[in-house]
Design an enzyme around this catalytic site. Structure first.
Site, PDB file in Angstrom:
ATOM      1  CB  ALA A  54      55.739  49.272  37.424  1.00  0.00           C
ATOM      2  CB  THR A  55      58.149  46.183  41.220  1.00  0.00           C
ATOM      3  OG1 THR A  55      58.480  46.227  42.588  1.00  0.00           O
ATOM      4  CG2 THR A  55      58.454  44.799  40.689  1.00  0.00           C
ATOM      5  CB  THR A  56      63.561  46.947  41.425  1.00  0.00           C
ATOM      6  OG1 THR A  56      63.376  47.965  40.453  1.00  0.00           O
ATOM      7  CG2 THR A  56      64.901  46.278  41.194  1.00  0.00           C
ATOM      8  CG  ASP A  71      60.418  48.492  44.901  1.00  0.00           C
ATOM      9  OD1 ASP A  71      60.264  47.402  44.340  1.00  0.00           O
ATOM     10  OD2 ASP A  71      59.720  49.492  44.663  1.00  0.00           O
ATOM     11  CE  LYS A  87      56.484  46.142  44.955  1.00  0.00           C
ATOM     12  NZ  LYS A  87      57.350  47.125  44.300  1.00  0.00           N
TER      13      LYS A  87
END
Lengths: 276, 259
Positions: A54-56, A71, A87
């Site tokens: 769950a991230t981009t 993000d 990240k």
């Protein structure tokens, strides 16, 4: 008798263990997870796992090297647990690993990788090749796949680096959770918000004012911010740009000179001018 | 032999004599702290003698290449696993040498039926400030000497390693007299070359007790530089970088030598 510092078989092998093997021998790293596809009664177990990345994260080549952006939101289920997660991680002077997935596993992998490259250089007295580095990450993912099958510890990274040999150029790879690596020519995106980012980068590369590889640094930053903001529009797990909290994505650039982390003031200026 | 202590002492003495004879031909290594780091330097060697161990630690060694290699690997393994499980800031040269390398080298040396480590090593760890630099010399029998402040001596921002004790002591007294700490890289480079020359001259003559004349040192240095390559590495003090070690090329060093 005192235990010898170095095992005799290593003395004869001519090459040191790779770093994860050394850690396992010393009991400092868990064993590679075993993929238990066949259950005790001999039936093939049908397991599925929920995608938890769950991230981009996105990366693309531009005129000044490779830009890698991520993000800052970390989530657990529906809860936002942290809004300043990092990240996009520097592994060595020319390599970046950007992570989508379970942070605990991902950060551990980044640490192992960072030490692996340095351990190789120090013991073998030469820099690890880019192909060697790409393989090292692939092997870590492969070792972790048993945990992925159990529904924990899924990591889907992007790896960006600058290769000085034989032809100096920036190189960009994305991986799947099993450890397959794919080299890309222009861009890569991973995480739950990546479908919209991929759409934007594809459109920009083919029908934008100029292809991604021709963009200046400011133009590249602008596209990265727009793409992350678009991903955040529909994906609750992507932080995008926090306008009220003034939290911007993390952007790093890999070039021949090494890695530069763009200062927040610069990202804020580009954001104000071209995105907000 | 265990029932005959005298035989054991004799065996140890023979072994010491044998190792010293093997090490005699080792080309000297000088390590000097300067304002922006620590310089390791040697000349005219057939194989690499100066190595990176960890972020802030480097090593120079003379002896049998196989033994140097085993000790170098052990040092890198110990430092890397410590840095991985705790933090790179927790890797300390003092602990590495005192608690890991020295005891193993001592027991290898004293077990007269086994092979000792045929190596003499010089380690340095760069500090935040020149006063925090640490130099440790480790002998084949596990003996440790430091250039840090001890009960017996004041701090010295340099250390030397050579094939004989006499050669090393001459290098040390030369550096004590000539070398001012907290200096520029060029000054450190020049002193390191001169100290190497003093040490190497002593190895050639064999029984030198006094420091040679200044002019003789310069002449010797120029002669040797004409025929041999320079091997050098630095540990940079710059705290903004994690990895401080950098090998220096012969050509870039020669550009900085002026007389």
């Amino acid at each position: 008798m005192e235990a010898p510092l170095v095992r005799p078989d290593q003395t004869f092998s001519g090459a040191a263990d790779d770093f994860p093997t050394l850690l396992r021998r010393k009991g400092l790293l868990g064993p590679a997870a075993i993929v238990d596809a066949v259950g005790p009664v001999g039936k093939l177990q049908q397991r599925s796992w929920e995608p938890t990345e769950a991230t981009t994260i996105l990366a693309f080549k531009f005129s000044g090297g490779v830009l890698v952006a991520g993000d800052r939101r970390a989530t657990s289920g529906n809860t936002v647990v942290y809004d300043r997660a990092d990240k996009v991680l520097e592994i060595d002077r020319h390599s970046i690993m950007a992570i989508a997935g379970v942070p605990a596993t991902a950060w551990e992998m980044a640490r192992v990788l960072e030490h692996s490259f340095q351990y190789f250089r120090r013991t073998q007295l030469q820099e690890m090749s880019v192909d060697g580095k790409v393989r090292a990450l692939s092997k870590l993912l492969r070792d972790n796949f048993g945990f992925v099958m159990q529904g924990v510890g899924m990591v889907v990274p992007i790896f960006a680096t600058y290769d000085s040999n034989p032809k100096p150029e920036a190189r960009l790879y994305f991986y799947d959770a099993m450890g397959a690596q794919f080299e890309v020519t222009d861009y890569a995106a991973t995480g739950s918000g990546s479908p919209s980012v991929r759409g934007i980068l594809y459109y920009q590369n083919n029908w934008g004012a100029k292809p991604l590889q021709k963009l200046s640094e400011d133009e590249a930053v602008s596209i990265a911010l727009r793409a992350l903001d678009t991903a955040a529009e529909s994906d609750t797990s992507t932080g995008g740009v926090d306008r009220s909290g003034k939290i911007y994505p993390l952007i790093k650039i890999v070039s021949r000179e090494g890695i530069t982390t763009l200062p927040e003031t610069k990202i804020a200026a580009v954001f104000k001018k071209t995105v907000a | 032999m265990i029932e005959e202590p005298y035989r054991w002492v004799e065996a140890i003495a023979n072994r010491r004599e044998y190792i010293e004879a093997q090490l005699v031909s080792g080309s000297p290594i000088a390590a000097l702290g300067y304002r922006d780091g620590i310089l390791f330097l040697t000349l005219g060697q057939a194989r690499q003698k100066i190595f990176e161990i960890y972020d802030r630690i480097a090593m120079g060694a003379i002896g049998h290449p196989g033994d140097i290699e085993r000790l170098r690997m052990a040092a890198i393994e110990l430092a890397s696993t410590e840095g991985f499980t705790r933090s790179t800031a927790d890797v300390s040269l003092r602990r590495l040498v005192h608690y890991s390398l020295s005891p193993v080298m001592k027991s290898a040396f004293e077990q007269v039926y086994g092979a000792p480590y045929l190596a003499r090593m010089l380690f340095a760890e760069v500090g935040e400030r020149p006063e925090e630099d640490l130099f440790l010399r480790v002998e084949y029998d596990g003996e440790i000497a430091t250039s840090g402040t001890t009960f017996a001596q004041t701090r010295q921002d340099f250390a030397a390693l050579s094939g004989t004790r006499q050669s090393r002591e001459l290098m040390e007294s030369f550096l004590k007299a000539e070398y001012a700490p907290d200096t520029s890289f060029e000054a450190a480079l020049k002193s390191a070359l001169d100290a190497w020359s003093v040490g190497h001259m002593a190895l050639q003559t064999g029984d030198a007790k006094e420091l040679p004349e200044r002019s003789a040192v310069t002449k010797y240095r120029l002669e040797q530089l004409a025929n041999s390559g320079i091997e050098a590495g630095i540990l940079e003090r710059d705290p903004s970088r994690g990895i401080r070690y950098r090998a220096l090329l012969d050509a870039e060093l020669r550009a900085l030598i002026h007389d």
